[in-house]
Scaffold this motif. Structure first.
Motif, PDB file in Angstrom:
ATOM      1  N   SER A 191       0.562  -1.288   0.024  1.00 43.12           N
ATOM      2  CA  SER A 191       0.081   0.019   0.061  1.00 43.12           C
ATOM      3  C   SER A 191       0.741   1.466   0.045  1.00 43.12           C
ATOM      4  CB  SER A 191      -1.084  -0.102   1.240  1.00 43.12           C
ATOM      5  OG  SER A 191       0.126  -0.059   2.364  1.00 43.12           O
ATOM      6  N   GLY A 192       2.287   1.242   0.063  1.00 42.05           N
ATOM      7  CA  GLY A 192       2.972   2.314  -0.245  1.00 42.05           C
ATOM      8  C   GLY A 192       3.756   2.774  -1.209  1.00 42.05           C
ATOM      9  N   ALA A 193       4.128   3.780  -1.402  1.00 42.87           N
ATOM     10  CA  ALA A 193       4.721   4.466  -2.708  1.00 42.87           C
ATOM     11  C   ALA A 193       6.355   4.453  -2.243  1.00 42.87           C
ATOM     12  CB  ALA A 193       4.301   5.597  -3.168  1.00 42.87           C
ATOM     13  N   PHE A 194       7.150   4.381  -3.149  1.00 50.17           N
ATOM     14  CA  PHE A 194       8.561   4.303  -2.850  1.00 50.17           C
ATOM     15  C   PHE A 194       9.388   4.987  -3.777  1.00 50.17           C
ATOM     16  CE2 PHE A 194       6.913   1.074  -0.036  1.00 50.17           C
ATOM     17  CZ  PHE A 194       7.573   0.940   0.931  1.00 50.17           C
ATOM     18  N   ILE A 195      10.374   5.834  -3.678  1.00 48.93           N
ATOM     19  CA  ILE A 195      11.299   6.444  -4.686  1.00 48.93           C
ATOM     20  C   ILE A 195      12.381   5.620  -4.338  1.00 48.93           C
ATOM     21  CG2 ILE A 195      12.513   8.562  -5.562  1.00 48.93           C
ATOM     22  CD1 ILE A 195      10.325  10.034  -4.052  1.00 48.93           C
ATOM     23  N   ASP A 196      12.962   4.957  -5.603  1.00 52.30           N
ATOM     24  CA  ASP A 196      14.325   4.543  -5.694  1.00 52.30           C
ATOM     25  C   ASP A 196      15.159   5.388  -6.513  1.00 52.30           C
ATOM     26  OD1 ASP A 196      13.838   2.097  -4.129  1.00 52.30           O
ATOM     27  OD2 ASP A 196      12.662   1.657  -5.564  1.00 52.30           O
ATOM     28  N   TRP A 197      16.384   5.544  -6.107  1.00 52.33           N
ATOM     29  CA  TRP A 197      17.382   6.362  -6.975  1.00 52.33           C
ATOM     30  C   TRP A 197      18.221   5.367  -7.843  1.00 52.33           C
ATOM     31  CZ3 TRP A 197      17.102  11.288  -8.393  1.00 52.33           C
ATOM     32  CH2 TRP A 197      16.160  11.900  -7.496  1.00 52.33           C
ATOM     33  N   ILE A 198      17.781   5.315  -9.007  1.00 52.01           N
ATOM     34  CA  ILE A 198      18.672   4.327 -10.182  1.00 52.01           C
ATOM     35  C   ILE A 198      19.986   4.984 -10.722  1.00 52.01           C
ATOM     36  CG2 ILE A 198      18.328   3.140 -12.120  1.00 52.01           C
ATOM     37  CD1 ILE A 198      16.390   2.203  -9.902  1.00 52.01           C
ATOM     38  N   ARG A 199      21.014   4.453 -10.713  1.00 52.21           N
ATOM     39  CA  ARG A 199      22.168   4.874 -11.176  1.00 52.21           C
ATOM     40  C   ARG A 199      22.238   4.640 -12.574  1.00 52.21           C
ATOM     41  NH1 ARG A 199      28.374   4.398  -9.755  1.00 52.21           N
ATOM     42  NH2 ARG A 199      29.033   5.581 -11.411  1.00 52.21           N
ATOM     43  N   VAL A 200      22.565   5.728 -13.537  1.00 49.73           N
ATOM     44  CA  VAL A 200      22.582   5.490 -14.703  1.00 49.73           C
ATOM     45  C   VAL A 200      24.124   5.642 -15.413  1.00 49.73           C
ATOM     46  CG1 VAL A 200      21.989   6.552 -17.293  1.00 49.73           C
ATOM     47  CG2 VAL A 200      20.356   6.553 -15.010  1.00 49.73           C
ATOM     48  N   ASN A 201      24.572   4.565 -16.151  1.00 48.33           N
ATOM     49  CA  ASN A 201      26.076   4.777 -16.697  1.00 48.33           C
ATOM     50  C   ASN A 201      25.882   5.662 -17.962  1.00 48.33           C
ATOM     51  OD1 ASN A 201      27.338   3.270 -14.551  1.00 48.33           O
ATOM     52  ND2 ASN A 201      26.582   1.306 -15.614  1.00 48.33           N
ATOM     53  N   LEU A 202      26.658   6.697 -17.941  1.00 46.99           N
ATOM     54  CA  LEU A 202      26.672   7.518 -19.333  1.00 46.99           C
ATOM     55  C   LEU A 202      27.943   7.083 -20.100  1.00 46.99           C
ATOM     56  CD1 LEU A 202      25.711  11.067 -17.815  1.00 46.99           C
ATOM     57  CD2 LEU A 202      24.379   9.493 -19.021  1.00 46.99           C
ATOM     58  N   ASN A 203      27.730   6.851 -21.121  1.00 50.70           N
ATOM     59  CA  ASN A 203      28.708   6.566 -22.068  1.00 50.70           C
ATOM     60  C   ASN A 203      29.666   8.184 -22.581  1.00 50.70           C
ATOM     61  OD1 ASN A 203      27.752   7.896 -24.600  1.00 50.70           O
ATOM     62  ND2 ASN A 203      26.669   5.760 -24.826  1.00 50.70           N
ATOM     63  N   GLN A 204      30.879   7.822 -23.112  1.00 49.44           N
ATOM     64  CA  GLN A 204      31.536   9.022 -23.441  1.00 49.44           C
ATOM     65  C   GLN A 204      30.900  10.116 -24.315  1.00 49.44           C
ATOM     66  OE1 GLN A 204      34.445   9.767 -21.715  1.00 49.44           O
ATOM     67  NE2 GLN A 204      33.958  11.735 -22.662  1.00 49.44           N
ATOM     68  N   ASN A 205      30.092   9.380 -25.595  1.00 49.08           N
ATOM     69  CA  ASN A 205      29.129  10.256 -26.279  1.00 49.08           C
ATOM     70  C   ASN A 205      28.329  11.156 -25.568  1.00 49.08           C
ATOM     71  OD1 ASN A 205      28.641  11.085 -28.937  1.00 49.08           O
ATOM     72  ND2 ASN A 205      26.962  10.031 -28.862  1.00 49.08           N
ATOM     73  N   GLU A 206      27.573  10.442 -24.754  1.00 51.82           N
ATOM     74  CA  GLU A 206      26.374  11.221 -23.652  1.00 51.82           C
ATOM     75  C   GLU A 206      27.181  12.267 -22.993  1.00 51.82           C
ATOM     76  OE1 GLU A 206      23.183   7.702 -23.051  1.00 51.82           O
ATOM     77  OE2 GLU A 206      25.209   7.545 -22.090  1.00 51.82           O
ATOM     78  N   ILE A 207      28.235  11.942 -22.326  1.00 52.67           N
ATOM     79  CA  ILE A 207      28.996  12.895 -21.654  1.00 52.67           C
ATOM     80  C   ILE A 207      29.411  14.101 -22.401  1.00 52.67           C
ATOM     81  CG2 ILE A 207      31.250  13.557 -20.399  1.00 52.67           C
ATOM     82  CD1 ILE A 207      30.809  10.796 -19.460  1.00 52.67           C
ATOM     83  N   ASN A 208      29.950  13.883 -23.826  1.00 50.32           N
ATOM     84  CA  ASN A 208      30.235  14.903 -24.526  1.00 50.32           C
ATOM     85  C   ASN A 208      29.030  15.703 -25.111  1.00 50.32           C
ATOM     86  OD1 ASN A 208      32.898  13.996 -24.750  1.00 50.32           O
ATOM     87  ND2 ASN A 208      32.642  12.893 -26.531  1.00 50.32           N
ATOM     88  N   ASN A 209      27.768  14.864 -25.213  1.00 55.29           N
ATOM     89  CA  ASN A 209      26.638  15.936 -25.497  1.00 55.29           C
ATOM     90  C   ASN A 209      26.306  16.598 -24.679  1.00 55.29           C
ATOM     91  OD1 ASN A 209      26.600  14.831 -28.327  1.00 55.29           O
ATOM     92  ND2 ASN A 209      25.198  12.928 -27.628  1.00 55.29           N
ATOM     93  N   VAL A 210      26.216  16.205 -23.294  1.00 59.57           N
ATOM     94  CA  VAL A 210      25.734  17.247 -22.217  1.00 59.57           C
ATOM     95  C   VAL A 210      26.512  18.366 -21.904  1.00 59.57           C
ATOM     96  CG1 VAL A 210      25.576  17.151 -19.585  1.00 59.57           C
ATOM     97  CG2 VAL A 210      24.602  15.088 -20.975  1.00 59.57           C
ATOM     98  N   VAL A 211      27.998  18.115 -22.113  1.00 58.36           N
ATOM     99  CA  VAL A 211      28.810  19.201 -21.932  1.00 58.36           C
ATOM    100  C   VAL A 211      28.540  20.131 -23.072  1.00 58.36           C
ATOM    101  CG1 VAL A 211      31.452  19.767 -22.062  1.00 58.36           C
ATOM    102  CG2 VAL A 211      30.767  18.091 -20.527  1.00 58.36           C
ATOM    103  N   ASN A 212      28.441  19.870 -24.331  1.00 57.60           N
ATOM    104  CA  ASN A 212      28.393  20.579 -25.549  1.00 57.60           C
ATOM    105  C   ASN A 212      27.084  21.321 -25.303  1.00 57.60           C
ATOM    106  OD1 ASN A 212      30.588  19.884 -26.559  1.00 57.60           O
ATOM    107  ND2 ASN A 212      29.963  18.012 -27.884  1.00 57.60           N
ATOM    108  N   TRP A 213      26.094  20.900 -24.796  1.00 58.58           N
ATOM    109  CA  TRP A 213      24.626  21.278 -24.851  1.00 58.58           C
ATOM    110  C   TRP A 213      24.811  22.455 -23.757  1.00 58.58           C
ATOM    111  CZ3 TRP A 213      22.199  16.129 -24.253  1.00 58.58           C
ATOM    112  CH2 TRP A 213      21.918  15.213 -25.607  1.00 58.58           C
ATOM    113  N   ILE A 214      25.531  22.253 -22.425  1.00 64.50           N
ATOM    114  CA  ILE A 214      25.499  23.293 -21.399  1.00 64.50           C
ATOM    115  C   ILE A 214      26.514  24.365 -22.158  1.00 64.50           C
ATOM    116  CG2 ILE A 214      26.618  23.672 -19.219  1.00 64.50           C
ATOM    117  CD1 ILE A 214      25.767  20.932 -18.527  1.00 64.50           C
TER     118      ILE A 214
END
Length: 174
Positions: A66-89
């Motif tokens: 009957s309860g609701a829970f929040i779990d924090w899931i770790r996401v592995n970013l690849n180098q292309n995703e890291i580069n994209n995030v940096v470029n976007w910012i």
């Protein structure tokens, strides 16, 4: 002869005092302008080669009994995703940046990325389904908090959060 020497000496002193006053005024004015310029340049360029580690996590809402829970899931970013995030910012214009004193207390963060830098500083990017908040310790002493408008980064977070809210797609479409 003696009178003209005294007159020249007084002129030299007056010139020297005026020079000191002008130099002091310029020093303070230019120093203040430097502070103004550093305060307005919040979105200092992020260099990928200065990032020592990257962590991303996202919220996942689930029901257990009957309860609701929040779990924090770790996401592995690849180098292309890291580069994209940096470029976007890095691509955000000054007009799409709003400095804040802190992230509003009523904000519910759904996903975040932390770039830990080689100089032991960090850049924290947080998303609440509406706004992107950036907290940085690499710009000034202490930390700097601001929001940015960046559609590609928002879409990236929205894609990562698909189905995170009790299996439903809670991400609002723009």
């Amino acid at each position: 002869m003696e009178g003209s020497a005294i007159l020249n000496n007084l002129k030299n002193r007056r010139t020297f005092i005026i020079l000191i006053l002008v130099t002091g005024t310029l020093y303070f004015f230019l120093g203040d302008m430097g502070n103004y310029m550093s305060k307005t340049k919040l979105n200092k360029e992020i260099l990928v080669n200065q990032i020592s580690s990257t962590d991303m996590s996202k919220a996942q809402y689930t029901r257990k009994g009957s309860g609701a829970f929040i779990d924090w899931i770790r996401v592995n970013l690849n180098q292309n995703e890291i580069n994209n995030v940096v470029n976007w910012i890095n691509s955000v214009s000054d007009s799409d940046i709003i400095e804040l004193k802190q992230i509003p207390s009523n904000t519910s963060i759904s996903a975040g990325i932390v770039f830990r830098l080689k100089n032991r500083k960090e850049i924290r990017i947080q998303y609440d389904l509406e706004k992107i908040y950036i907290t940085r310790t690499d710009i000034r002493t202490g930390q700097v908090v601001y929001t940015i408008n960046q559609d590609d980064l928002k879409s990236f977070f929205d894609k990562q959060l698909k189905g995170f809210y009790f299996g439903e797609d809670k991400v609002e479409k723009s």
